[in-house]
Motif scaffolding. Sequence first.
Motif, mmCIF file in Angstrom:
data_model
loop_
_atom_site.group_PDB
_atom_site.id
_atom_site.type_symbol
_atom_site.label_atom_id
_atom_site.label_comp_id
_atom_site.label_asym_id
_atom_site.label_seq_id
_atom_site.Cartn_x
_atom_site.Cartn_y
_atom_site.Cartn_z
ATOM 1 N N HIS A 82 17.210 -6.265 1.281
ATOM 2 C CA HIS A 82 15.962 -7.050 1.252
ATOM 3 C C HIS A 82 15.546 -8.194 0.966
ATOM 4 O O HIS A 82 14.960 -8.744 1.615
ATOM 5 C CB HIS A 82 15.542 -5.522 0.527
ATOM 6 C CG HIS A 82 13.436 -5.325 0.211
ATOM 7 N ND1 HIS A 82 13.137 -4.675 -0.794
ATOM 8 C CD2 HIS A 82 12.659 -5.723 1.012
ATOM 9 C CE1 HIS A 82 12.312 -4.316 -0.749
ATOM 10 N NE2 HIS A 82 11.434 -5.409 0.541
ATOM 11 N N HIS B 269 6.928 -10.311 -1.933
ATOM 12 C CA HIS B 269 8.795 -9.798 -2.132
ATOM 13 C C HIS B 269 8.875 -11.320 -3.277
ATOM 14 O O HIS B 269 9.811 -10.317 -4.165
ATOM 15 C CB HIS B 269 9.554 -10.547 -0.953
ATOM 16 C CG HIS B 269 9.641 -9.109 -0.055
ATOM 17 N ND1 HIS B 269 9.093 -9.531 1.315
ATOM 18 C CD2 HIS B 269 10.409 -7.985 0.231
ATOM 19 C CE1 HIS B 269 8.956 -8.058 1.765
ATOM 20 N NE2 HIS B 269 9.470 -7.061 0.822
ATOM 21 N N TYR C 289 2.243 -2.424 -0.323
ATOM 22 C CA TYR C 289 2.156 -2.139 -1.909
ATOM 23 C C TYR C 289 1.568 -1.481 -2.802
ATOM 24 O O TYR C 289 0.174 -1.372 -2.330
ATOM 25 C CB TYR C 289 2.786 -3.775 -2.311
ATOM 26 C CG TYR C 289 3.534 -4.444 -1.594
ATOM 27 C CD1 TYR C 289 4.660 -4.758 -2.449
ATOM 28 C CD2 TYR C 289 3.177 -5.257 -0.906
ATOM 29 C CE1 TYR C 289 5.791 -6.317 -1.904
ATOM 30 C CE2 TYR C 289 4.106 -5.864 0.323
ATOM 31 C CZ TYR C 289 5.407 -6.046 -0.133
ATOM 32 O OH TYR C 289 6.034 -7.077 0.166
ATOM 33 N N ASP D 44 7.208 -2.546 -3.482
ATOM 34 C CA ASP D 44 7.138 -2.685 -2.348
ATOM 35 C C ASP D 44 7.303 -0.988 -2.240
ATOM 36 O O ASP D 44 8.549 -0.778 -2.485
ATOM 37 C CB ASP D 44 8.143 -3.865 -1.877
ATOM 38 C CG ASP D 44 8.168 -3.759 -0.488
ATOM 39 O OD1 ASP D 44 7.964 -2.857 0.093
ATOM 40 O OD2 ASP D 44 8.960 -4.480 0.131
ATOM 41 N N HIS E 122 11.206 -0.538 3.870
ATOM 42 C CA HIS E 122 12.773 -0.812 3.662
ATOM 43 C C HIS E 122 13.653 -1.430 2.986
ATOM 44 O O HIS E 122 14.360 -0.936 2.846
ATOM 45 C CB HIS E 122 12.941 -2.419 5.244
ATOM 46 C CG HIS E 122 11.775 -3.418 4.537
ATOM 47 N ND1 HIS E 122 11.229 -4.095 4.882
ATOM 48 C CD2 HIS E 122 11.409 -3.610 3.042
ATOM 49 C CE1 HIS E 122 10.297 -4.870 4.151
ATOM 50 N NE2 HIS E 122 10.266 -4.733 3.171
HETATM 51 MN MN MN Z 1 9.534 -5.590 1.125
#
Ligand code: MN
Length: 211
Positions: free
Chosen positions: A31, A86, A135, A169, A173
Amino acid sequence: MNEHYPFVNPPLPYSYDSMEPYISRQTMELHHNGYLQTYINDLNQALENHPEYQTFSLDELICYADNMPAQIRSSVLHNAGGAYNHIFYFSLLKKCDNTQPSGELADLIAWQFGCFENFQDLFTAAALSVFGSGYAWLVLDQDDKLAFRTTDNQGTLLSSGDRPIFSIDVWEHAYYLQYYNMRSNYIHDWFSVINWEQAERNFSDAKNNGA
Ligand code: MN
């Protein structure tokens, strides 16, 4: 994080295995060192031949992107959003003893939601409602109330007047290597690694800054 171009990937203030067993080392490494690094690389590439935007911060790039030339607009928006989202998400992770907030944030949660478990259930429902990638956010809204928001892909709340306190998130992934299709299990475990001290600082800043 640099203020402006060329952006660099800020090292995490913890090791990749710090969130075990709730978020695996492999997931954290991919990540941060994979996905976030790629957003930053692609953002720098988009800005490489545009010195007029090389002094812009991430926030400024996101807010100004609609005025940029068509050939870089979507790349800047997506990659600056990806970097911004992120960095925020990683800043809200920490494995610590307190798995609930304290102080004024705890008081407001209790006042608005009755008990923490109810708050957790409603936030979980919001995070499960994100269709596809995106998100879920806890924000202080324009009336200084706590509220839940969702954003798609790498969208942000920068132009909304909402002030983020924390986010999760829910792109696949963020959990697929460990939780497969069970997003609800990831959300449940993520509640064990929320950095409540940082959330309380964000809440305090939000209150002081106004909407
Ligand atoms: Mn992410």
